[in-house]
Write an enzyme that holds these catalytic residues in place. Sequence first.
Site, PDB file in Angstrom:
ATOM      1  N   PHE A 133      92.462  29.963  20.363  1.00 37.37           N
ATOM      2  CA  PHE A 133      93.753  30.442  20.860  1.00 37.37           C
ATOM      3  C   PHE A 133      94.569  29.261  21.362  1.00 37.37           C
ATOM      4  O   PHE A 133      94.121  28.527  22.244  1.00 37.37           O
ATOM      5  CB  PHE A 133      93.557  31.455  21.996  1.00 37.37           C
ATOM      6  CG  PHE A 133      94.866  31.995  22.512  1.00 37.37           C
ATOM      7  CD1 PHE A 133      95.547  32.992  21.824  1.00 37.37           C
ATOM      8  CD2 PHE A 133      95.446  31.476  23.663  1.00 37.37           C
ATOM      9  CE1 PHE A 133      96.773  33.470  22.286  1.00 37.37           C
ATOM     10  CE2 PHE A 133      96.665  31.951  24.130  1.00 37.37           C
ATOM     11  CZ  PHE A 133      97.334  32.957  23.440  1.00 37.37           C
ATOM     12  N   ASP A 218      92.761  21.019  23.577  1.00 38.34           N
ATOM     13  CA  ASP A 218      93.563  22.025  24.270  1.00 38.34           C
ATOM     14  C   ASP A 218      92.759  22.492  25.483  1.00 38.34           C
ATOM     15  O   ASP A 218      91.898  23.360  25.384  1.00 38.34           O
ATOM     16  CB  ASP A 218      93.844  23.188  23.307  1.00 38.34           C
ATOM     17  CG  ASP A 218      94.549  24.357  24.001  1.00 38.34           C
ATOM     18  OD1 ASP A 218      94.691  24.331  25.238  1.00 38.34           O
ATOM     19  OD2 ASP A 218      94.939  25.312  23.295  1.00 38.34           O
ATOM     20  N   LYS A 247      98.195  26.551  32.444  1.00 38.28           N
ATOM     21  CA  LYS A 247      97.572  27.519  33.370  1.00 38.28           C
ATOM     22  C   LYS A 247      97.380  26.979  34.790  1.00 38.28           C
ATOM     23  O   LYS A 247      98.325  26.942  35.555  1.00 38.28           O
ATOM     24  CB  LYS A 247      96.268  28.034  32.757  1.00 38.28           C
ATOM     25  CG  LYS A 247      96.525  28.861  31.487  1.00 38.28           C
ATOM     26  CD  LYS A 247      95.404  29.827  31.148  1.00 38.28           C
ATOM     27  CE  LYS A 247      95.869  30.872  30.156  1.00 38.28           C
ATOM     28  NZ  LYS A 247      95.716  30.501  28.753  1.00 38.28           N
TER      29      LYS A 247
HETATM   30  C1  LIG Z   1      96.573  30.519  27.587  1.00 42.54           C
HETATM   31  C2  LIG Z   1      96.294  29.481  26.570  1.00 42.54           C
HETATM   32  C3  LIG Z   1      97.325  28.896  25.826  1.00 42.54           C
HETATM   33  C4  LIG Z   1      98.761  29.361  25.906  1.00 42.54           C
HETATM   34  O1  LIG Z   1      99.298  29.122  27.157  1.00 42.54           O
HETATM   35  P1  LIG Z   1     100.666  29.894  27.571  1.00 42.54           P
HETATM   36  O2  LIG Z   1     101.025  29.289  28.889  1.00 42.54           O
HETATM   37  O3  LIG Z   1     100.316  31.343  27.649  1.00 42.54           O
HETATM   38  O4  LIG Z   1     101.654  29.616  26.519  1.00 42.54           O
HETATM   39  C5  LIG Z   1      97.005  27.878  24.943  1.00 42.54           C
HETATM   40  N1  LIG Z   1      95.733  27.459  24.801  1.00 42.54           N
HETATM   41  C6  LIG Z   1      94.714  27.997  25.502  1.00 42.54           C
HETATM   42  C7  LIG Z   1      93.344  27.459  25.314  1.00 42.54           C
HETATM   43  C8  LIG Z   1      94.954  29.037  26.400  1.00 42.54           C
HETATM   44  O5  LIG Z   1      93.950  29.593  27.058  1.00 42.54           O
END
Ligand SMILES: *Cc1c(COP(=O)(O)O)cnc(C)c1O
Length: 393
Positions: A133, A218, A247
């Site tokens: 994700f 990420d 986050k």
């Molecule tokens: C939540 C998340 C995102 C996206 O972040 P947003 O602030 O919701 O755009 C991207 N990568 C990972 C691994 C995430 O958990």
Amino acid sequence: MTMNDRFAPLMPTAARPPAVMVRGEGSYLFDESGRRYLDFVQGWAVNALGHCPPELQEEVTRQAAELLNPSPAYFNAPQLELARRLVELSGLHHVFFCNSGAEANEGAIKLARKWGRLHKDGAYRIITTENSFHGRTLATMAASGKPGWDEIFPPPVEGFRKVPFGDVSAVEEAMDPETVAIMVEPIQGEAGVVVPPEGYLQGLAEVAERHRLLLILDAVQTGVGRTGSLFAFETEGVRPHILTLGKGLGGGVPLAALVADEGSSCFEHGEQGGTFNGAPLATAVGLRVLETVAAPSFLKGVRDAGARVEKAVRSAASPIGVQEVRGRGLLLAARLAEPVAEEVRDRSFEMGLLLNAPRPDLLRFMPSLRIRSEEIEEMEGLLGQACREVGSG
Ligand SMILES: *Cc1c(COP(=O)(O)O)cnc(C)c1O
């Protein structure tokens, strides 16, 4: 006006319980009827220090009285200081601030493509992993490996190839001359807290080195102390070329960062930007979060609390059968023997415990990094009761 009339003006983009949250304090959230919830979701691992922590209240108030936004056309002091600390702590060299994890990853994709144009004959393809994700913009949806996601808003953004998570040789097999980067989460979050085999990140770093690819991590969900180390990769002796954070970095305010090393940081004037990027309100708060979380004693507290949550979950969920409790630090998931996670989540909600069920057989736990022992015990009691009821129902 019925509740449904009241909710109608919002686009129905998520299934939500019929409660309206009005206040938060530490590990607790309160709705407008005064009901209290013990929060093990914390805005999806966003409120690193819990709800409305005193130092962030102070920082928001102080900064709001001083300077909200001079515009991205000018430097501001909190932005410079947070960038300096991120560079120091990550071992990378340059930071671009933004407002969401998706935006940070979108920036990472742009940076990799630019680098490919400059240094690798126009290579642009990025290898990502199944079930990953990376966000909800068109490009980050295409990068994500969520099944079905490439069919919702066709045509998908081109240039991504998916391989199984945890498999280094699959990356080498998927590579071609057009490939410029590998992009993975250190631990897959939305997929259900999937921890890769030992040595996976190191293996990817070696492949990247051997074939002159960029390694993009990420760490939007895993970074900023969530897993008990600051960025979730440094304990494995790996340094990415590009790192994305989000986050927890803002502790509840919108803040994300794209961090790159000297070699891959190749944006020139005008190629990346945004109206709110690096504004002092968010970066001042981010600085307070980072200074708090980066303290070694704080990170040890996260690991200790993680071990206690793991034990509590194992015991509380035993009435419905626990296959495994996995994860690291305070990013944990319990895989249940039966696909009853949503039932357990809903029953827990009614009893005043907030949990996330990312899959039918999976419960995820992302409490405040400051969760206290009494709160872990309270969670164990509530979850235990919910599991007994679901198990016998
Ligand atoms: C939540 C998340 C995102 C996206 O972040 P947003 O602030 O919701 O755009 C991207 N990568 C990972 C691994 C995430 O958990």
